[in-house]
Design a protein around this motif. Structure first.
Motif, short mmCIF file in Angstrom:
data_model
loop_
_atom_site.label_atom_id
_atom_site.label_comp_id
_atom_site.label_asym_id
_atom_site.label_seq_id
_atom_site.Cartn_x
_atom_site.Cartn_y
_atom_site.Cartn_z
N UNK A 125 -5.77 12.24 -4.71
CA UNK A 125 -6.77 11.61 -4.62
C UNK A 125 -7.33 10.58 -5.11
N UNK A 126 -6.71 10.71 -6.45
CA UNK A 126 -7.17 9.86 -7.91
C UNK A 126 -6.02 8.39 -7.69
N UNK A 127 -4.99 8.56 -7.04
CA UNK A 127 -3.98 7.34 -7.25
C UNK A 127 -3.67 7.28 -5.88
N UNK A 128 -4.34 7.39 -4.74
CA UNK A 128 -4.12 6.85 -3.51
C UNK A 128 -5.41 5.65 -2.83
N UNK A 129 -6.35 5.41 -3.38
CA UNK A 129 -6.60 4.74 -2.93
C UNK A 129 -6.50 3.73 -3.57
N UNK A 130 -6.16 3.78 -4.84
CA UNK A 130 -5.96 2.35 -5.90
C UNK A 130 -4.43 1.90 -4.94
N UNK A 131 -3.64 1.97 -4.82
CA UNK A 131 -2.44 2.02 -4.03
C UNK A 131 -2.98 1.43 -2.71
N UNK A 132 -3.98 2.25 -1.49
CA UNK A 132 -4.64 1.36 -0.45
C UNK A 132 -5.24 0.90 -0.80
N UNK A 133 -6.36 0.22 -1.70
CA UNK A 133 -7.00 -0.89 -2.04
C UNK A 133 -5.45 -2.29 -2.28
N UNK A 134 -4.20 -2.10 -3.27
CA UNK A 134 -3.06 -3.22 -3.35
C UNK A 134 -2.41 -3.19 -1.84
N UNK A 135 -2.21 -2.37 -1.05
CA UNK A 135 -1.15 -2.87 -0.21
C UNK A 135 -2.46 -2.96 1.35
N UNK A 136 -3.71 -2.91 1.07
CA UNK A 136 -4.57 -3.64 1.69
C UNK A 136 -4.94 -5.11 1.37
N UNK A 137 -5.10 -4.99 0.50
CA UNK A 137 -4.62 -6.69 0.19
C UNK A 137 -4.05 -7.33 -0.36
N UNK A 138 -3.07 -6.44 0.31
CA UNK A 138 -1.47 -7.38 0.20
C UNK A 138 -1.18 -8.24 1.42
#
Length: 420
Positions: A125-138
């Motif tokens: 749960x700590x890594x998932x939102x970081x990846x999600x923000x990077x993916x969505x904003x890409x």
């Protein structure tokens, strides 16, 4: 090369085909990763049930995966706007793979225990939102505004393909092998996602697009992103509120459906997996339709209608004891959730400047997951002798129906006001 803000790079030449090399690689990494995630999503509640967890404990276990996303959603959004987004994705995927591989080894040596499952959920749960923000904003860096709804529908289409296969595979596999092998599947998916982005070059963006100078402090960047969200379009604020309430009400929906099917309807693990897979098959058709032709307008109206559909579907799940009818309701719920996700994400990408998108997306996810965490904790408290699972689902479905109707009305009023 450092990536401060990617907004000035030229988008894909033909957004309608969505075949630019970088977007295809991002989509491939997402698809491989979500394949394991969908397997894991059903596997963990089933593993917990096999380990003797009650419905309340299953809700609490689910909450363990949500709390880190509240904090890391905001911080991850700042990281996504300030650093190289593709690199962030690679590091996030690698950390998640290592977490799951460690859990596999520990469970193989000591056996499955709820504390270990909770610890694994917290770390993921700590890594998932970081990846999600990077993916969505890409995504907006490689797709023009006219193609955003279709691009997001394309990612959701690949996710729903995984929804079809993942739960069915989890239900069957857990009936024949040790639980740690289920976690290994997810670990391998993270490794595959990491390899899909290996050596991929990121696009650069200007400091002006970021909204602050590259040397601005982490705290300053965070405040700027939150200010943009709070003072931006009212539709964004309504979207955040809507997502938050939905997540509060449906905070523990997935494990509660599993528990209801297993304990109240007396379905087997394989049947539970089949129910989820059938729901995914229906939502896949919806996702493919949106990938082919998804209008980039009427965001809030679509979100309101899909919210109402979610509520009605959950009410059917709560009231029926027929596996077939529950399967149909689950298909409706998953499809409505897919439509909601596509349009909520596309609205953010269309209305938020690219330099702020990571922070806004991260903040939206953090607020929404905060609601989901609260909902999971409330479910844990209510399900311990206060409410039955079917009653809790009925109340949740009715609440969301009312909420969706209110959003539809708000959208209609807003359109009339704008037209005057």
């Amino acid at each position: 090369m450092s990536e401060i803000a990617d907004a000035q790079a030229p988008p894909a030449k033909d957004p309608r085909k969505l075949t630019s090399g970088p977007f295809v690689r991002l989509w491939t990494a997402y698809t491989v990763n979500v394949a394991g995630d969908e397997f894991y999503t059903l596997a963990v509640p089933l593993i917990a049930y096999q380990a003797g967890a009650s419905a309340g404990t299953m809700s609490l276990l689910y909450a363990c995966s949500l709390l880190p996303q509240v904090v890391m959603g905001v911080l991850g959004g700042v990281v996504a706007d300030r650093a190289e987004r593709v690199k962030i994705l690679r590091v996030s995927y690698l950390c998640s793979a290592l977490t799951l591989l460690t859990a596999c080894v520990v469970f193989g040596l000591t056996g499955v225990h709820l504390v270990g499952l909770a610890a694994t959920a917290v770390l993921l749960g700590a890594t998932a939102p970081v990846a999600a923000a990077a993916f969505d904003s890409s995504i907006p860096l490689y797709v023009e505004p006219a193609g955003l709804s279709r691009a997001n529908a394309m990612t959701e289409a690949s996710r729903t393909v995984c929804v079809v296969a993942g739960p069915a595979a989890a239900g069957v596999l857990l009936g024949h092998v040790a639980p740690q092998y289920a976690l290994l599947v997810n670990a391998l998916s993270f490794i595959g996602a990491f390899l899909a982005l290996h050596s991929m070059q990121a696009r650069t963006r200007s400091a002006a697009a970021f909204g602050k100078t590259p040397s601005s402090s982490f705290g300053t960047a965070l405040k700027a992103g939150l200010r943009h969200l709070l003072k931006g379009r009212s539709s964004l604020q309504v979207g955040v509120a809507l997502s938050t309430v939905i997540n509060v009400v449906f905070g523990a929906y997935e494990p509660l459906v599993v528990y209801r099917l297993r304990d109240q309807v007396h379905a087997s693990s394989s049947t539970v997996g089949l129910v989820m897979a059938c729901a995914g098959a229906v939502s896949l058709a919806v996702a493919l339709l949106l990938s082919w032709k998804a209008p980039s307008r009427g965001f809030m109206t679509v979100m309101g209608v899909s919210t109402t559909a979610q509520g009605l579907s959950v009410m059917v799940v709560a009231l029926s004891d027929s596996v077939l009818l529950i399967a149909c309701a689950q298909a409706s719920f998953v499809s409505a959730m897919l439509v909601y996700t596509v349009y909520w994400r596309a609205m953010r990408q269309a209305h938020v400047p690219p330099g702020f998108l990571g922070r806004v997306s991260g903040a939206c996810r953090a607020i929404a997951f905060g609601g989901a965490f609260l909902g999971s904790v409330v479910s844990y408290l209510l399900l311990n002798g206060i409410l039955a699972v079917d009653t809790a689902l009925l109340v949740a479905g009715l609440t969301v129906c009312v909420l969706g109707t209110m959003v539809i009305a708000w959208s209609a009023v807003s359109r009339k006001t704008t037209a005057m």
